[in-house]
Design an enzyme around this catalytic site. Structure first.
Site, short mmCIF file in Angstrom:
data_model
loop_
_atom_site.label_atom_id
_atom_site.label_comp_id
_atom_site.label_asym_id
_atom_site.label_seq_id
_atom_site.Cartn_x
_atom_site.Cartn_y
_atom_site.Cartn_z
N HIS A 82 9.73 14.91 -28.09
CA HIS A 82 9.13 14.98 -29.43
C HIS A 82 8.99 16.43 -29.88
O HIS A 82 9.28 16.76 -31.04
CB HIS A 82 7.77 14.29 -29.43
CG HIS A 82 6.98 14.52 -30.68
ND1 HIS A 82 7.37 14.04 -31.91
CD2 HIS A 82 5.83 15.19 -30.88
CE1 HIS A 82 6.48 14.41 -32.83
NE2 HIS A 82 5.54 15.11 -32.22
N ASP A 85 12.37 17.69 -30.91
CA ASP A 85 12.74 17.09 -32.19
C ASP A 85 11.98 17.76 -33.33
O ASP A 85 12.56 18.08 -34.37
CB ASP A 85 12.45 15.59 -32.15
CG ASP A 85 12.84 14.89 -33.43
OD1 ASP A 85 13.99 15.09 -33.89
OD2 ASP A 85 12.02 14.14 -33.98
#
Length: 117
Positions: A82, A85
């Protein structure tokens, strides 16, 4: 199934990336708001600050990747994925905002030149 806790190093790296990238996003948003108000000096200042923050986040990611290439055990976690990203998404936002700033500054110069004729 055994509960596994994320190791401290991975947690610290992931949170550092998320926080620095998030700060960069806020600064980028401030720059876009300044562009909308035609305050290009402020927009440039905010973009410089955003670039510094995204560089901090990128450096943490790079350190983690280099550590892995040196053979350091690297735990793969959803949190770190995450964070990566988030970093890449905000990096793209910053690149688009930089280009928008160039475009609007260029237009402003052209309009000023036309008005001064």
């Amino acid at each position: 199934m055994e509960n596994q806790m994320i190791d401290e190093k991975t947690l610290t790296a992931a949170m550092s990336i998320i926080i620095s990238a998030g700060d960069a996003r806020l600064l980028c948003r401030d720059a876009l708001n300044a562009i909308a108000e035609q305050n290009f000096a402020l927009a440039n200042e905010k973009m410089k600050e955003a670039s510094k923050k995204i560089t901090e986040a990128h450096r943490v990611q790079t350190d983690a990747i280099q550590g892995e290439t040196r053979g350091e055990k690297q735990e793969y976690t959803l949190l770190f994925a995450h964070a990566q990203d988030t970093l890449m998404t905000i990096y793209s936002e910053i690149n688009i905002a930089k280009q928008m700033l160039k475009i609007f500054e260029s237009w402003e110069k052209r309009f000023e030149a036309l008005e001064n004729r």
